[in-house]
Design a protein around this motif. Structure first.
Motif, short mmCIF file in Angstrom:
data_model
loop_
_atom_site.label_atom_id
_atom_site.label_comp_id
_atom_site.label_asym_id
_atom_site.label_seq_id
_atom_site.Cartn_x
_atom_site.Cartn_y
_atom_site.Cartn_z
N LYS A 78 77.16 -107.48 9.16
CA LYS A 78 75.93 -106.72 8.83
C LYS A 78 76.00 -105.93 7.32
O LYS A 78 74.82 -105.86 6.89
CB LYS A 78 75.76 -105.79 10.16
CG LYS A 78 75.40 -106.63 11.24
CD LYS A 78 75.35 -105.66 12.58
CE LYS A 78 74.78 -106.69 13.63
NZ LYS A 78 74.60 -105.31 15.02
N ILE A 79 77.04 -105.23 7.29
CA ILE A 79 77.08 -104.19 6.06
C ILE A 79 77.19 -105.26 5.04
O ILE A 79 76.60 -105.09 4.02
CB ILE A 79 78.36 -103.67 6.11
CG1 ILE A 79 78.51 -102.42 7.06
CG2 ILE A 79 78.72 -102.93 4.91
CD1 ILE A 79 77.14 -101.47 7.07
N MET A 80 77.68 -106.36 4.84
CA MET A 80 77.78 -107.24 3.62
C MET A 80 76.21 -107.95 3.36
O MET A 80 75.91 -107.93 2.28
CB MET A 80 78.81 -108.33 3.81
CG MET A 80 80.22 -108.08 3.65
SD MET A 80 80.61 -107.23 2.19
CE MET A 80 80.74 -105.53 2.19
N ILE A 81 75.73 -108.17 4.52
CA ILE A 81 74.24 -108.66 4.38
C ILE A 81 73.41 -107.48 3.89
O ILE A 81 72.56 -107.76 2.77
CB ILE A 81 73.85 -109.14 5.83
CG1 ILE A 81 74.27 -110.48 5.95
CG2 ILE A 81 72.14 -109.22 5.76
CD1 ILE A 81 74.15 -110.90 7.59
N ALA A 82 73.56 -106.46 4.29
CA ALA A 82 72.93 -105.19 3.99
C ALA A 82 73.14 -104.90 2.47
O ALA A 82 72.19 -104.72 1.51
CB ALA A 82 73.09 -103.91 4.81
N ILE A 91 69.23 -102.73 8.56
CA ILE A 91 70.29 -103.40 8.74
C ILE A 91 71.66 -102.54 8.72
O ILE A 91 72.51 -102.50 9.71
CB ILE A 91 70.48 -104.69 8.14
CG1 ILE A 91 69.43 -105.63 8.30
CG2 ILE A 91 72.00 -105.11 8.44
CD1 ILE A 91 69.38 -106.93 7.34
N ALA A 92 71.86 -101.97 7.56
CA ALA A 92 73.02 -101.11 7.50
C ALA A 92 72.79 -99.86 8.42
O ALA A 92 73.83 -99.47 9.01
CB ALA A 92 72.92 -100.27 6.17
N LEU A 93 71.79 -99.28 8.81
CA LEU A 93 71.92 -98.09 9.67
C LEU A 93 72.20 -98.82 11.04
O LEU A 93 72.68 -98.05 12.03
CB LEU A 93 70.33 -97.38 9.79
CG LEU A 93 70.30 -96.52 8.58
CD1 LEU A 93 68.70 -96.16 8.47
CD2 LEU A 93 71.08 -95.14 8.42
N GLN A 94 71.44 -99.73 11.32
CA GLN A 94 72.00 -100.48 12.88
C GLN A 94 73.37 -100.62 12.88
O GLN A 94 73.85 -100.47 14.05
CB GLN A 94 70.66 -101.66 12.89
CG GLN A 94 70.80 -102.15 14.22
CD GLN A 94 72.23 -102.84 14.71
OE1 GLN A 94 72.85 -103.60 13.83
NE2 GLN A 94 72.30 -103.15 15.83
N ALA A 95 73.94 -101.16 11.75
CA ALA A 95 75.14 -101.46 12.22
C ALA A 95 76.03 -100.14 12.12
O ALA A 95 77.11 -100.24 12.92
CB ALA A 95 75.80 -102.10 10.70
N LEU A 96 75.58 -99.19 11.33
CA LEU A 96 76.42 -97.90 11.53
C LEU A 96 76.34 -97.24 12.68
O LEU A 96 77.24 -96.78 13.47
CB LEU A 96 75.91 -97.11 10.41
CG LEU A 96 76.23 -97.34 8.93
CD1 LEU A 96 75.71 -96.34 7.90
CD2 LEU A 96 78.00 -97.28 8.63
N PHE A 97 75.00 -97.20 13.42
CA PHE A 97 74.82 -96.56 14.79
C PHE A 97 75.64 -97.45 15.76
O PHE A 97 76.10 -96.87 16.69
CB PHE A 97 73.34 -96.51 14.99
CG PHE A 97 72.60 -95.40 14.17
CD1 PHE A 97 73.30 -94.27 13.85
CD2 PHE A 97 71.36 -95.78 13.65
CE1 PHE A 97 72.55 -93.21 13.34
CE2 PHE A 97 70.68 -94.68 12.74
CZ PHE A 97 71.36 -93.58 12.61
N SER A 98 75.43 -98.72 15.54
CA SER A 98 76.35 -99.50 16.77
C SER A 98 77.50 -99.58 16.74
O SER A 98 78.44 -99.57 17.82
CB SER A 98 75.79 -100.89 16.78
OG SER A 98 76.35 -101.68 15.52
N ALA A 99 78.22 -99.29 15.48
CA ALA A 99 79.59 -98.96 15.34
C ALA A 99 80.16 -97.82 15.75
O ALA A 99 81.34 -97.64 16.24
CB ALA A 99 80.11 -99.26 13.98
#
Length: 134
Positions: A55-59, A122-130
């Motif tokens: 997710k972070i790489m896609i963002a 996408i980055a925020l979603q990845a950070l919140f889910s992590a």
């Protein structure tokens, strides 16, 4: 019978409008590249799962694409300005019309904003889910 509507007089000069447009596009590219670099640095220091990394790489890739599109718009804007200026005009003939260039600039600018917004989401979603408890 009403008189025909007159075109409004511009509130700023052409030079000011070009400068503001160029600075806006420069800020868009800077924000995108800075956010992408921050995400890449974050991935190096956080032990996340594979989904988080992807997710972070896609963002980050989307942010890079957004910055690239903003750069293309800057280049097109400057090329049109140069071609319209006696001192800066290059000798080669333009292979496109001003209207075509403006339409492409508008499309690229819109795409850059949308891609940046989606990438940030996408980055925020990845950070919140992590950070969420498993």
């Amino acid at each position: 019978m009403e008189p025909p509507a007159q075109e409004p007089t511009p509130q700023v000069s052409l030079d000011t409008a070009v400068t503001l447009s160029f600075d806006y596009l420069k800020q868009l590219g800077t924000i995108a590249m800075t956010a992408a670099a921050g995400l890449i640095a974050l991935v190096q220091f956080v032990d996340g799962d594979r989904k988080f990394f992807l997710k972070i790489m896609i963002a980050a890739s989307g942010m890079f694409l957004s910055a690239l599109l903003a750069f293309f718009v800057q280049f097109s804007l400057m090329d049109r300005i140069r071609h319209g200026h006696d001192l800066l005009r290059r000798k080669e003939k333009l292979g496109y019309t001003d209207q075509g260039a403006k339409r492409l600039e508008t499309w690229f600018e819109s795409a850059a904003l949308w891609i940046l917004s989606i990438s940030m989401g996408i980055a925020l979603q990845a950070l919140f889910s992590a950070g969420a408890p498993g």
